[in-house]
Design an enzyme around this catalytic site. Structure first.
Site, PDB file in Angstrom:
ATOM      1  N   GLN A   1      -6.880  -1.330 -14.012  1.00 36.73           N
ATOM      2  CA  GLN A   1      -5.546  -1.903 -13.875  1.00 36.73           C
ATOM      3  C   GLN A   1      -4.966  -2.184 -15.252  1.00 36.73           C
ATOM      4  O   GLN A   1      -5.472  -3.016 -16.004  1.00 36.73           O
ATOM      5  CB  GLN A   1      -5.587  -3.200 -13.064  1.00 36.73           C
ATOM      6  CG  GLN A   1      -4.193  -3.812 -12.878  1.00 36.73           C
ATOM      7  CD  GLN A   1      -4.238  -5.196 -12.251  1.00 36.73           C
ATOM      8  OE1 GLN A   1      -5.217  -5.564 -11.602  1.00 36.73           O
ATOM      9  NE2 GLN A   1      -3.187  -5.967 -12.451  1.00 36.73           N
TER      10      GLN A   1
ATOM     11  N   CYS B   1      -2.406  -5.529  -9.075  1.00 38.67           N
ATOM     12  CA  CYS B   1      -3.754  -5.555  -8.503  1.00 38.67           C
ATOM     13  C   CYS B   1      -3.749  -5.216  -7.016  1.00 38.67           C
ATOM     14  O   CYS B   1      -4.712  -4.653  -6.501  1.00 38.67           O
ATOM     15  CB  CYS B   1      -4.422  -6.907  -8.745  1.00 38.67           C
ATOM     16  SG  CYS B   1      -3.517  -8.328  -8.103  1.00 38.67           S
TER      17      CYS B   1
ATOM     18  N   HIS C   1      -5.423 -12.245  -6.617  1.00 37.14           N
ATOM     19  CA  HIS C   1      -6.057 -11.009  -7.074  1.00 37.14           C
ATOM     20  C   HIS C   1      -6.669 -10.297  -5.878  1.00 37.14           C
ATOM     21  O   HIS C   1      -6.978 -10.917  -4.852  1.00 37.14           O
ATOM     22  CB  HIS C   1      -7.129 -11.325  -8.119  1.00 37.14           C
ATOM     23  CG  HIS C   1      -7.608 -10.121  -8.858  1.00 37.14           C
ATOM     24  ND1 HIS C   1      -6.760  -9.237  -9.483  1.00 37.14           N
ATOM     25  CD2 HIS C   1      -8.871  -9.630  -9.063  1.00 37.14           C
ATOM     26  CE1 HIS C   1      -7.458  -8.269 -10.041  1.00 37.14           C
ATOM     27  NE2 HIS C   1      -8.741  -8.474  -9.793  1.00 37.14           N
TER      28      HIS C   1
ATOM     29  N   ASP D   1     -12.779  -3.510  -8.744  1.00 33.64           N
ATOM     30  CA  ASP D   1     -11.829  -4.473  -9.283  1.00 33.64           C
ATOM     31  C   ASP D   1     -11.266  -3.860 -10.559  1.00 33.64           C
ATOM     32  O   ASP D   1     -12.010  -3.604 -11.513  1.00 33.64           O
ATOM     33  CB  ASP D   1     -12.573  -5.788  -9.577  1.00 33.64           C
ATOM     34  CG  ASP D   1     -11.684  -6.884 -10.147  1.00 33.64           C
ATOM     35  OD1 ASP D   1     -10.576  -6.586 -10.622  1.00 33.64           O
ATOM     36  OD2 ASP D   1     -12.112  -8.056 -10.137  1.00 33.64           O
TER      37      ASP D   1
END
Length: 227
Positions: free
Chosen positions: A76, A82, A156, A172
């Protein structure tokens, strides 16, 4: 969420479903199976940030690319993206990847991203007009929010997927790379007891113990559509 990924090219036979409990069997029964991905939404906390920095400190920068990767991971680099990265991680990995319709924006994105390293993949996402259009369209329909890049957002998104090698991966975009959380059984999906213990429950246990309060979170599952 469903409108966005289907607009990009994921088959209408898959959809996102709310998961109301990870411990109550009667509530888990409402989720269609198999579950191909779990998307965890949670507030960014000091515990999360400290844990991320500590674990990442011992890990090398992820640099893999190509068809030999167990999962496709997107770094990201766009602020407040996100949610989009979490949706891409969910739709482009595990059993869901085979259900991307050919000749669609999502199929093209996967084909173009696979041979690239993480830095080049991030640039691909940044410059993708199809990603921008799908996000804006879904936001206009009320399906998802589209915050400004400079807006302060404290939520998130982290995805959990199962690879063809039966590993549970935590994806992630703010980490150094994809995280292998352990081996699952052949018949386990990502909502199976073992997968929850290795993934979402472990994650939430750490957060709850670190923050000292009940953690606010939501969880959605990418699974067969009920339509």
């Amino acid at each position: 969420m469903t409108a966005l990924v289907q607009k990009l090219g994921l088959s209408p036979s898959l959809a996102f479903h709310d998961v109301y409990s990870i411990d109550e069997p009667s509530l888990l029964e409402f989720v269609p199976r198999p579950v191909h991905a779990l998307l965890l939404v949670f507030p960014v906390t000091t515990t999360y940030e400290n844990s991320r920095r500590t674990e990442d400190g011992s890990l090398p920068e992820y640099s893999a690319s190509g068809s030999g990767e167990e999962v496709i991971w997107f770094r990201q680099t766009i602020r407040n993206a996100c949610g989009m990265i979490g949706l891409l991680h969910s739709a482009c990995n595990g059993g869901a990847r085979a259900m991307i319709s050919p000749s669609t924006d999502l199929a093209t994105l996967v084909d173009n991203a696979l041979p690239l390293d993480p830095a080049a993949r991030a640039q691909l996402i940044e410059s993708s007009p199809s990603i921008a259009r799908a996000h804006a369209s879904a936001a206009a329909q009320g399906d998802t929010a589209a915050p400004a890049a400079d807006e302060k957002i404290d939520l998130h998104f982290v995805a959990f997927v199962k690879s063809a090698e039966n590993n549970l991966w935590e994806l992630d975009g703010r980490r150094k790379g994809p995280l292998n959380r352990g081996k699952l059984g052949d018949d386990d999906d990502v909502l199976a007891e073992k997968a929850l213990d290795l993934g979402v429950r472990r994650f939430l246990k750490r957060e709850t113990e670190g923050e000292g309060d009940e953690l606010r979170f939501s969880l959605v599952a990418l699974a067969p559509s009920m339509d």
